[in-house]
Every structure is written in structure tokens, then in C-alpha cells.
Write an enzyme that holds these catalytic residues in place. Sequence first.
Site, PDB file in Angstrom:
ATOM      1  N   ILE A  20       0.811  -1.254  -0.050  1.00  0.00           N
ATOM      2  CA  ILE A  20       0.008  -0.039  -0.078  1.00  0.00           C
ATOM      3  C   ILE A  20       0.886   1.166   0.025  1.00  0.00           C
ATOM      4  CG2 ILE A  20      -1.604   1.181   1.131  1.00  0.00           C
ATOM      5  CD1 ILE A  20      -2.847  -1.446   2.180  1.00  0.00           C
ATOM      6  N   THR A  70      11.361   2.565   6.075  1.00  0.00           N
ATOM      7  CA  THR A  70      10.785   1.195   6.053  1.00  0.00           C
ATOM      8  C   THR A  70      11.664   0.537   7.238  1.00  0.00           C
ATOM      9  OG1 THR A  70      10.364  -0.750   5.075  1.00  0.00           O
ATOM     10  CG2 THR A  70      11.912   0.584   4.051  1.00  0.00           C
ATOM     11  N   ARG A  78      -3.819   1.674  10.712  1.00  0.00           N
ATOM     12  CA  ARG A  78      -4.402   1.262  12.133  1.00  0.00           C
ATOM     13  C   ARG A  78      -4.446   2.422  13.250  1.00  0.00           C
ATOM     14  NH1 ARG A  78      -6.780  -1.781   9.541  1.00  0.00           N
ATOM     15  NH2 ARG A  78      -6.975  -4.085   9.664  1.00  0.00           N
ATOM     16  N   GLU A 103     -12.064   1.904  17.729  1.00  0.00           N
ATOM     17  CA  GLU A 103     -13.256   1.937  16.678  1.00  0.00           C
ATOM     18  C   GLU A 103     -14.566   1.112  17.358  1.00  0.00           C
ATOM     19  OE1 GLU A 103     -11.932   0.551  12.875  1.00  0.00           O
ATOM     20  OE2 GLU A 103     -10.321   1.891  12.800  1.00  0.00           O
ATOM     21  N   HIS A 150     -13.493   4.001   8.410  1.00  0.00           N
ATOM     22  CA  HIS A 150     -12.729   2.879   8.213  1.00  0.00           C
ATOM     23  C   HIS A 150     -13.169   2.371   6.587  1.00  0.00           C
ATOM     24  CE1 HIS A 150     -10.277  -0.736   9.756  1.00  0.00           C
ATOM     25  NE2 HIS A 150     -10.135  -0.789   8.335  1.00  0.00           N
TER      26      HIS A 150
HETATM   27  C1  8YV Z   1     -10.813  -3.942   5.978  1.00  0.00           C
HETATM   28  C2  8YV Z   1      -8.581  -3.397   6.518  1.00  0.00           C
HETATM   29  O1  8YV Z   1     -12.029  -3.235   5.573  1.00  0.00           O
HETATM   30  O2  8YV Z   1      -7.766  -5.163   5.188  1.00  0.00           O
HETATM   31  C3  8YV Z   1      -7.758  -4.516   6.288  1.00  0.00           C
HETATM   32  O3  8YV Z   1      -6.754  -4.576   6.991  1.00  0.00           O
HETATM   33  O4  8YV Z   1      -8.333  -2.667   7.348  1.00  0.00           O
HETATM   34  C4  8YV Z   1      -9.696  -3.040   5.922  1.00  0.00           C
HETATM   35  O5  8YV Z   1      -9.550  -3.052   4.486  1.00  0.00           O
HETATM   36  C5  8YV Z   1     -10.999  -4.596   7.257  1.00  0.00           C
HETATM   37  O6  8YV Z   1      -9.938  -5.120   7.869  1.00  0.00           O
HETATM   38  C6  8YV Z   1     -12.053  -5.905   7.043  1.00  0.00           C
HETATM   39  O7  8YV Z   1     -11.739  -6.933   8.082  1.00  0.00           O
END
Ligand code: 8YV
Length: 321
Positions: free
Chosen positions: A159, A179, A238, A267, A285
Site C-alpha cells: 500500500i 521502512t 491502524r 473503533e 474505516h
Molecule cells: C478491511 C482493513 O475493511 O484489510 C484491512 O486490514 O483494514 C480493511 O481494508 C477490514 O480489515 C476488514 O476486516
Amino acid sequence: MPRPLVTVTRRLPDAVEDELRRHFDLRTGAVDAPMGPADLRRALAESDGLLCTVTDRLGADVLGTTPIRCRILANFGVGFNHIDLAAARSLGLVVTNTPGVLTDATAELTLTLMLMAARRAGEGEREVRSRSWRGWRPTHLMGIGLTGRTLGVIGMGRIGQAVAERAALGLGMRVIFVTRNPGTSSPFASRRERLEQLFEEADVVSLHAPATSETRHLIDARALGGMRRSAILVNTARGDLVDEAALADALEEGTIRAAGLDVYEHEPAVNPRLLALENVVLLPHLGSATESARVAMGRRALENLRAFFAGERPPDQLPLP
Ligand code: 8YV
């Protein structure tokens, strides 16, 4: 041979549930709400596999319950900090995730937050919706442009790389990154060895590291104090990575300019001080929330389950500590 019984903790897109039903006996909740510890324990005791999500807190307290019938936790999502891997290992469980298929969606949402925070789009939207917009004026809601500015990416996995590429090619940004992985490089970004160097240079700081004991509160008062006063912090990784109280202080006091958040420490609760601030964009999220990504995540979880129950190694099996 009886078909494996798989509990799916949350309602998934219809196409995914239909495909899952072709392979497994499926147990889904009547209502789409997070499962509490008691329901999770029951699912682990009664099903062969659990298709779980970020809202399932699978800590040692839940996983430690014996006896369980479950043999695989197929997580719907790439992040797995809600699963205690050591506890899973001691129960002999296999754990899988869904990497790759949500990279584009999450990178796009990161750019959404960067642009919204830079151009004060949330403030503008609230103004229009509350009918308080009094018309155009030369000094109205002036933000900053991102072209030619420096993006600092923290965590250069899939990502982080995708965000760097889009920011460089799409927005004409200069991109730097840090990193922990010594072998990582990018055609779109140059490496910095220390976080402090990145904070000194970056106009936008974007987080793409996993939540671990080492990254917890990586962005604390000290880190925020090391950033430029004009900096924008973006978090689509996160919530644990950011000390929300310290961020609220920094946004209130002007230590940094603005923030864009998609994830939170507790959350779905959001620190009420953040809710009261104009200079933070708050999303619920949504990183992977495109139709195609959510279907692809479901298919990937299905493929992991299918391979496991066929006696093969699931393609996304996580190494356990
Ligand atoms: C998800 C995410 O929606 O993939 C991940 O780590 O944070 C999100 O894309 C979520 O984890 C669904 O369980």
C-alpha cells in the site's frame, strides 16, 4: 464426505456469500453486527473454519477456550492485529489474510484524505450542507496545493508503494519513505534512514505500517512536535499507530496543520476532541470499501478456506510466531 461448516462473522457481498455456499455449509449471523466474545467462542467450538473480520477481537481470552473444532481463521482483510497469533499457534490454527486485492482501493482512499485535508473539503462540505455558505470570496477556505510538495510514506509495503506511485505520477509530489525492511526501494520515492529526517522534510506524512507492539503510538507528541507546522498527517493503516490525544493537542495548538483519518484507536469510537475540530477529516474505516475490492477480498478468503480443506497450503497462510 460432509462439507466443512464455516461461520462467517459479518455479512459479505451477496456474490461472495453465494460462492461460499457452493463450497461450504455456511453459518451467517441473522443481523450484521460485531460478534461478542461468547458468540465467537461458540463459533470456534462449533465450526470447522471462521471467516472473520477486523471487528472480531480474537485475543487469547477468546481463542484460549477449549475444546474448539475450528482449524482455520480466514481473515477478510490484510491487517490481522485483532488476532492473537501466538494463541492461534498454540491451538494449532492456521491463519490467513487477503493481501494485494485491496491495495488500489486503500491507496485511492489515502489520496482522498490527503486532498480533502489539503483543500479543506470536509469544512467546505459541512458549510454547504448546513446552508451557511454565503457565496464566493477571494479568501474563502484557502487550503494548500499538493503539487511539488513532499510526501513522507511510513511503511513501504504494497500500500505504501501504491500511494508513493500515485502521489508522484498523479499529483507531481516528491516522495520520501522510511521502512524497516533493508531491501525495499521504489522508482517513485527516495529512502530516508530515520523517521526524524522524514518528519523534517514532509508536507504530508502518511502511515502504511502494520499495528504491532513496536508501532503502537509511533505518532506521539514527540513525533508530532518533529513535523513541520504546515504538515498534514494521514492514517489509513491502524488507529493504534497514532496517540489520538496527542494528535488532538497538536491539531488544537497548530503543531501541525491538519489530519485525515480513516482508522481510530477504539473503533467505532472517535476521540470527541477530534470530532470537535475543523482541521481533521474523519472517515469510517473505508480503506478497502469498493465493491470490487470487497468481492475480491471475499474470494481470496474463500480460496484460502478451499485450499485448506482440500489439504493444500492456503495461498495467504501467515507465519505464526
Ligand atoms: C478491511 C482493513 O475493511 O484489510 C484491512 O486490514 O483494514 C480493511 O481494508 C477490514 O480489515 C476488514 O476486516
